[in-house]
Design an enzyme around this catalytic site. Sequence first.
Site, PDB file in Angstrom:
ATOM      1  N   ARG A 184      -6.029  -2.575 -11.940  1.00  0.00           N
ATOM      2  CA  ARG A 184      -6.640  -3.858 -11.587  1.00  0.00           C
ATOM      3  C   ARG A 184      -7.633  -4.304 -12.648  1.00  0.00           C
ATOM      4  NH1 ARG A 184      -8.728  -0.801  -6.505  1.00  0.00           N
ATOM      5  NH2 ARG A 184      -6.639  -0.059  -6.835  1.00  0.00           N
ATOM      6  N   ASP A 199     -12.220  -4.563  -9.344  1.00  0.00           N
ATOM      7  CA  ASP A 199     -12.312  -4.170  -7.943  1.00  0.00           C
ATOM      8  C   ASP A 199     -13.793  -4.205  -7.584  1.00  0.00           C
ATOM      9  OD1 ASP A 199     -11.398  -3.191  -5.467  1.00  0.00           O
ATOM     10  OD2 ASP A 199     -11.803  -1.131  -6.052  1.00  0.00           O
ATOM     11  N   ASP A 206     -16.156  -3.410  -4.281  1.00  0.00           N
ATOM     12  CA  ASP A 206     -16.220  -2.888  -2.912  1.00  0.00           C
ATOM     13  C   ASP A 206     -17.651  -2.854  -2.413  1.00  0.00           C
ATOM     14  OD1 ASP A 206     -13.475  -2.278  -2.707  1.00  0.00           O
ATOM     15  OD2 ASP A 206     -13.765  -0.357  -3.715  1.00  0.00           O
TER      16      ASP A 206
END
Length: 175
Positions: free
Chosen positions: A101, A104, A106
């Site tokens: 990716r 990311d 989170d």
Amino acid sequence: MSAFLPPGREVFAFLGLGSNVGDRLAHLQAAVRHLHAQRGVRVDAVSSIYETAPVGGPDQDAYLNMAARVATTRSPLGLLRACHRTERARDRVRTVRWGPRTLDVDILLYDDRRIATRRLQVPHPRLAERPFALVPLIEVAPGARLPDGRSLVRLLAARAPVRDVVMVGRQVVAP
């Protein structure tokens, strides 16, 4: 506390950021700027950058990982939307679980809350198992504990020896 309602005051949340596609460092710096530019989100501190081996998923290149401490007046789900907007701004494509990716982002911790909805779990459900998230998180949240009282440092110590988490510098700066 509801995942849908704003906290009513500014609270701290801790985000984990990672990239293993393209100009990884540029993706991380742009993410910090993008998050900070969103209403109700202020990036307060950033960790060093760590190069880490991928965990799970298909064969892929190494990640650059970091953590950010943000002060926010957004609800947990509102902060999650801000994280997803930031990923999309860096052309994140979700095709393969745990796959490569560009970015990311989170939510690792949100205040001292436990949140369990279909869309969001806080603390992050695999945080205690992931040195690549714990190491930078401890840097921006020294002495922090999970809502159940477990120390982040003790969680990391239980994973010792920690391999494949190598500090590569402090190239990303908070706005």
